[in-house]
Write an enzyme that holds these catalytic residues in place. Structure first.
Site, mmCIF file in Angstrom:
data_model
loop_
_atom_site.group_PDB
_atom_site.id
_atom_site.type_symbol
_atom_site.label_atom_id
_atom_site.label_comp_id
_atom_site.label_asym_id
_atom_site.label_seq_id
_atom_site.Cartn_x
_atom_site.Cartn_y
_atom_site.Cartn_z
ATOM 1 N N ARG A 274 -26.246 -0.248 25.714
ATOM 2 C CA ARG A 274 -25.327 -1.221 26.309
ATOM 3 C C ARG A 274 -24.558 -0.564 27.440
ATOM 4 N NH1 ARG A 274 -23.066 -4.466 20.914
ATOM 5 N NH2 ARG A 274 -25.145 -5.037 20.171
ATOM 6 N N ARG A 289 -17.155 3.131 21.259
ATOM 7 C CA ARG A 289 -17.792 2.254 22.240
ATOM 8 C C ARG A 289 -18.629 3.138 23.170
ATOM 9 N NH1 ARG A 289 -15.997 -2.968 24.136
ATOM 10 N NH2 ARG A 289 -13.997 -2.625 23.127
ATOM 11 N N GLU A 361 -14.275 -3.871 14.446
ATOM 12 C CA GLU A 361 -15.559 -4.453 14.058
ATOM 13 C C GLU A 361 -16.603 -3.391 13.694
ATOM 14 O OE1 GLU A 361 -19.415 -6.575 16.046
ATOM 15 O OE2 GLU A 361 -17.491 -6.817 17.083
ATOM 16 N N SER A 364 -21.418 -7.788 12.433
ATOM 17 C CA SER A 364 -21.271 -9.211 12.701
ATOM 18 C C SER A 364 -22.538 -9.898 12.240
ATOM 19 C CB SER A 364 -21.017 -9.497 14.180
ATOM 20 O OG SER A 364 -22.143 -9.129 14.954
ATOM 21 N N ARG A 401 -21.453 3.296 14.760
ATOM 22 C CA ARG A 401 -19.994 3.119 14.725
ATOM 23 C C ARG A 401 -19.429 3.266 13.316
ATOM 24 N NH1 ARG A 401 -16.868 -1.980 17.476
ATOM 25 N NH2 ARG A 401 -17.701 -1.004 19.371
#
Length: 434
Positions: A274, A289, A361, A364, A401
């Site tokens: 990403r 991140r 987070e 999800s 993460r």
């Protein structure tokens, strides 16, 4: 893409969804206009083709009659020839008009497709409206540890020699890192545990390609508002995936599935990429991140009427994984403005991060209803044998993460970290010591 039938029959529901997302409701009117223009273009082209077919048939009959009259020296031969020539000229004119109408239809098709793709999936009733901070907390799980002066994950990781950010930056730039020693074992163990749980729950484990064609990336909805997040290899016209949801969605593109025995479930183990565009200055410390990470992702194909129940099942499997690594977390119902374009509803599991005194987070799970399958042309047969559009869902079982939450919630005052029991067989110890 959303169902055009819904837009035609209940445009207000789609406008409400757009407002819930914080997106432009006038796009619904633009789609309706494009749809009407396309249907008018199709009708005009079909009408001209039918007329051309009729006249062409008349030309054939008239030419046959003229040839027969000519052979018998019939007095009306010349008149028949003139009539046939007139019909032939009319057929030629109609042929040109058909070609022009088909160009208009092609343009209308393209305009409709553009307008159709501009609208995100319809948000489910009950999902919160608003943006990133407008979520609704559904439940809390686990006990927040009492750590008087918590170290953050980077300090812990460097003390344990399981993470090297400095050399990651030297080799690849900002937001890259090396997992070293027990850090690598910890991640591999975490992903292996997720893979085992997925297989035990009926998922077919896959290691998918991480480079995909534009039509697959677009089919999953990642080339819309979030296109800036995606890495593209321009010379090859391929995209690096940010989640194995993308190749797994493309796995059955242009196919008719057999869903008679229930949902088809896949788990993808992949490296993900990403660009993190627009996140400059956010979470620059450590591995919260980053540009590259590994993940095990669940993906389900099912009948639309089964999607809500499947969504709850995916959430339940995520909770089992979080319980296995023993981190406190909460579940939130994500607001419409924070949904990806393909999701109609999304639940996040956010773990407590002691150094930040906040929930962040970790997983999800999204119900994408028929949005992706309609774009990718994935169908199934109903009880009557008719083809229907399938529904898709996805959810994260483990990712890099998670190491952040594991290290911080299991830390000891001396900088050591207790290894969750479920991960000890993979890591080879019960405590990581500086």
């Amino acid at each position: 893409m959303i169902d055009l039938k819904l837009v035609r029959e209940d445009p207000d529901a789609v406008r409400t969804s757009q407002r819930t997302r914080g997106e432009d409701p006038s796009l619904v009117d633009a789609l309706l206009t494009a749809d009407a223009a396309r249907r008018a273009a199709v009708l005009a082209a079909d009408t001209l083709r039918a007329e051309q077919k009729t006249v062409s048939g008349q030309v054939g009959r008239l030419m046959g009659a003229w040839q027969k009259a000519q052979k018998s020296d019939a007095p009306d031969a010349a008149e028949l020839k003139a009539t046939a020539d007139t019909a032939r000229a009319q057929a030629g004119e109609l042929s040109e008009r058909v070609k022009a109408a088909e160009l208009v239809q092609a343009a209308a098709d393209s305009a409709l497709d553009t307008a159709h793709r501009a609208i995100s999936n319809v948000v489910q009733p009950g999902a919160p409206a608003g943006g990133e901070d407008d979520y609704v907390v559904l439940s809390h799980h686990g006990q927040i540890p009492e750590i008087p002066t918590p170290r953050d994950h980077l300090e812990l990781a460097e003390g344990l020699r399981l993470l090297d950010v400095e050399r990651g930056v030297k080799v690849s730039g900002a937001r890259f890192y090396f997992l070293t020693g027990v850090g690598a074992l910890l991640q591999l163990g975490l992903l292996q545990l997720a893979a085992q749980k997925a297989v035990a729950n009926g998922f077919t484990l896959t290691i998918p390609p991480v480079l995909v064609r534009p039509e697959i990336m677009a089919g999953t909805g990642f080339l819309g508002a979030h296109a800036a997040e995606v890495y593209k290899l321009a010379d090859d016209d391929l995209y690096l995936v940010g989640t194995s949801e993308v190749p797994m969605a493309g796995f059955h593109a242009d196919e008719i599935l057999d869903l008679s025995a229930g949902p088809k479930r896949y788990a993808g183990w992949s490296t993900c990429f990403r660009r993190e565009a627009g996140s400059y200055g956010k979470d620059t410390r450590g591995i919260m991140r980053v540009h590259q990470f590994d993940k095990v992702e669940m993906f389900s194909w099912c009948r639309p009427e089964d999607a809500d129940a499947e969504h709850q099942r995916l959430l339940g499997w995520e909770q089992e994984m979080l319980a296995a690594v023993d981190v406190p977390y909460r579940i939130i119902d994500t607001a419409g403005g924070d949904l990806g374009s393909s999701a109609a509803r999304k639940y996040d599991c956010e773990a407590w991060v002691p150094s930040q005194e906040a929930y962040r987070e970790l997983t999800s799970t999204s119900n994408c209803t028929t949005f992706q399958a309609r774009r990718l042309n994935v169908r199934y047969r109903d009880e009557a044998g008719r083809t229907q559009v399938a529904a898709t869902l996805n959810g994260t079982l483990a990712t890099t993460r998670w190491i952040v939450a594991i290290l911080e919630n299991h830390q000891e005052p001396d900088g050591s970290v207790r290894v969750p029991v479920a991960l000890q067989p993979f890591v080879g110890t019960d405590v990581l010591r500086p």
